[in-house]
Design an enzyme around this catalytic site. Structure first.
Site, PDB file in Angstrom:
ATOM      1  N   LYS A 103       4.271 -14.111   5.272  1.00  0.00           N
ATOM      2  CA  LYS A 103       4.519 -15.120   4.228  1.00  0.00           C
ATOM      3  C   LYS A 103       6.034 -15.162   4.020  1.00  0.00           C
ATOM      4  O   LYS A 103       6.555 -15.027   2.901  1.00  0.00           O
ATOM      5  CB  LYS A 103       3.759 -14.702   2.953  1.00  0.00           C
ATOM      6  CG  LYS A 103       3.794 -15.703   1.818  1.00  0.00           C
ATOM      7  CD  LYS A 103       2.813 -16.845   1.984  1.00  0.00           C
ATOM      8  CE  LYS A 103       2.992 -17.870   0.876  1.00  0.00           C
ATOM      9  NZ  LYS A 103       2.205 -19.090   1.076  1.00  0.00           N
ATOM     10  N   TYR A 140       0.823  -1.219   0.000  1.00  0.00           N
ATOM     11  CA  TYR A 140       0.000   0.000   0.000  1.00  0.00           C
ATOM     12  C   TYR A 140       0.853   1.264   0.000  1.00  0.00           C
ATOM     13  O   TYR A 140       0.328   2.366   0.093  1.00  0.00           O
ATOM     14  CB  TYR A 140      -0.894   0.037   1.242  1.00  0.00           C
ATOM     15  CG  TYR A 140      -2.093  -0.868   1.182  1.00  0.00           C
ATOM     16  CD1 TYR A 140      -1.949  -2.244   1.103  1.00  0.00           C
ATOM     17  CD2 TYR A 140      -3.381  -0.356   1.210  1.00  0.00           C
ATOM     18  CE1 TYR A 140      -3.040  -3.078   1.058  1.00  0.00           C
ATOM     19  CE2 TYR A 140      -4.480  -1.189   1.166  1.00  0.00           C
ATOM     20  CZ  TYR A 140      -4.305  -2.544   1.099  1.00  0.00           C
ATOM     21  OH  TYR A 140      -5.398  -3.369   1.065  1.00  0.00           O
ATOM     22  N   ASP A 194      -1.542 -18.001   4.648  1.00  0.00           N
ATOM     23  CA  ASP A 194      -2.534 -18.922   4.047  1.00  0.00           C
ATOM     24  C   ASP A 194      -3.035 -19.911   5.101  1.00  0.00           C
ATOM     25  O   ASP A 194      -4.232 -20.172   5.221  1.00  0.00           O
ATOM     26  CB  ASP A 194      -1.983 -19.632   2.797  1.00  0.00           C
ATOM     27  CG  ASP A 194      -0.513 -19.971   2.894  1.00  0.00           C
ATOM     28  OD1 ASP A 194       0.145 -19.551   3.859  1.00  0.00           O
ATOM     29  OD2 ASP A 194      -0.004 -20.668   1.998  1.00  0.00           O
ATOM     30  N   ASP A 199      -5.640  -6.303   5.719  1.00  0.00           N
ATOM     31  CA  ASP A 199      -6.887  -5.910   5.059  1.00  0.00           C
ATOM     32  C   ASP A 199      -7.733  -7.150   4.758  1.00  0.00           C
ATOM     33  O   ASP A 199      -8.932  -7.205   5.042  1.00  0.00           O
ATOM     34  CB  ASP A 199      -6.525  -5.183   3.755  1.00  0.00           C
ATOM     35  CG  ASP A 199      -7.716  -4.439   3.185  1.00  0.00           C
ATOM     36  OD1 ASP A 199      -8.706  -4.258   3.917  1.00  0.00           O
ATOM     37  OD2 ASP A 199      -7.652  -4.046   2.001  1.00  0.00           O
TER      38      ASP A 199
END
Ligand code: NAD
Length: 360
Positions: free
Chosen positions: A191, A124, A224, A248
């Site tokens: 991640k 972002y 995930d 988000d």
């Protein structure tokens, strides 16, 4: 002393839910001086920006904002007013509680999660390169020189930017929140197995900060796996801290766990100012129809009351909202068993019912 608050109705369904929220906040008996500032689609036509400077100036003065959602046109190069606001005021922590209340149509009971999303960087950060521009060509050259990758010129690039300073700040915020609110555990979500450097930095920094808070448990999860775990056993989690994009996505997932976006509140908090707003967007297809649920913004109002030190009023408003939800009578379509339920009420009728409850 009345509280000075910058009130930003936003666009789409924003003005309707903002008006409903303003009414219930005033019905708590707390006194406000609202500085109403316009932002959103109509400002773009008039002033060429969705976020005029006077909005920022007002929040810098009042230190507190209550904001309706603002539409961001997809893929048209116009930067999101929401992202710009958070960056300009350095509202670095996006706090999004996800809590089930009796009467909500959820597959789960007793969910009580706190999502702490980093709000200023990651994908972002707004560092993007458009294909066909000289900057894009130059960056492809640099990448080819510095790595083994020859990138396709028919491409676009967005930079994932993670810093030690912003990660330290957000992870500390999560731990301090946990400590101040009697929470037992913080989970860092990442991640780092694939984005070894950027998310790797986030994870390593989170581990470092965790050492300062030995009274709170700490663990990490790959994003995930986190999604699956939240769907299967959300009760194992407490406070989650995440980089911007995962934050988000996971906060919408968490809103789904508790019964939908219509009841999911949020706060953007910085060292100087705070802006309270629902998790959901402007739902433009329902604009002007007195249809959508104002409760996510009203619960954001509860968070604002607590921030202003009005704990008793916050408690009363939260109790009134939970009563209306449990009763299930004066609620909008999204809280009914079927969206076309003829007994659903509109946005302003929800406010009337909450006010009536507050006055009892
Ligand atoms: P959205 O949250 O506006 O709506 C998605 C769907 O969720 C709606 O169609 C509706 O079915 C439901 N919904 C949302 N709010 C609801 C409410 N209060 N009551 C009942 N149902 C509700 O998401 P979107 O359609 O992806 O985004 C619309 C616009 O809002 C986009 O331009 C997006 O960029 C913007 N947006 C703004 C903010 C913000 O201002 N902070 C946040 C998210 C999205």
């Amino acid at each position: 002393m009345p509280h000075a608050v910058t009130l930003i109705p936003g666009d789409g369904t924003g003005p309707e839910i903002t008006e409903a929220t303003r009414r219930v906040l005033e019905a708590t008996g707390v006194k406000f001086v609202w500085d109403v500032r316009r932002a959103g689609a109509e400002m773009l036509e008039k002033y060429g920006t969705v976020l005029p400077d006077d909005v920022i100036e007002s929040i810098k003065r009042t230190k507190v904002g209550l904001k309706g959602p603002i539409t961001t046109p997809v893929g048209r190069g116009q930067r999101s007013a929401n992202v710009t606001l958070r960056k300009k005021l350095d509202l670095y922590a996006n706090l999004r509680p996800a809590k089930t209340y009796p009467g909500l149509r959820s597959r789960y009971e007793n969910i009580d999660l706190i999502i702490v999303r980093e709000n200023t960087e990651d994908l972002y950060a707004g560092i993007e390169f458009q294909r066909g521009t000289p900057e894009h060509e130059e960056i492809l050259e640099v990448i080819s020189r510095c790595t083994s990758h020859q990138l396709d010129s028919n491409s676009a690039l967005s930079v994932k930017y993670i810093t030690v300073a912003a990660t330290r700040r957000i992870v500390r915020f999560a731990f301090e929140y946990a400590r101040a609110n009697g929470r037992r555990k913080v989970t860092a979500v990442h991640k780092a197995n694939i984005m070894r450097l950027s998310d790797g930095l986030f994870l390593a920094t989170a581990h470092e900060v965790a050492k300062e808070f030995s009274d709170i448990q700490f663990e990490d999860r790959i994003v995930d796996n986190m999604c699956m775990q939240l769907v299967q056993k959300p009760e194992l989690y407490d406070v989650l801290v995440l980089p911007n994009l995962y934050g988000d996505i996971i906060s919408d997932l968490s809103a789904g766990l508790i019964g939908g976006l219509g009841v999911a509140p949020g706060a953007n908090i910085g060292s100087q100012c705070a802006v309270f707003e629902p998790v959901h967007g402007s739902a433009p297809k329902y604009a002007g129809q007195n249809k959508v649920n104002p409760m996510a913004m009203m619960f954001s109002g509860v968070m604002m009351l607590r921030h202003l030190g009005e704990r008793e009023a916050a408690h009363r408003l939260e109790r009134a909202l939970t009563h209306i939800i449990a009763e299930g009578k004066y609620v909008t379509y999204d809280l009914k068993p079927r969206p076309d339920d003829p007994t659903s009420v509109g946005t302003s009728q929800v406010a009337d019912a909450v006010i009536e409850r507050l006055h009892r």
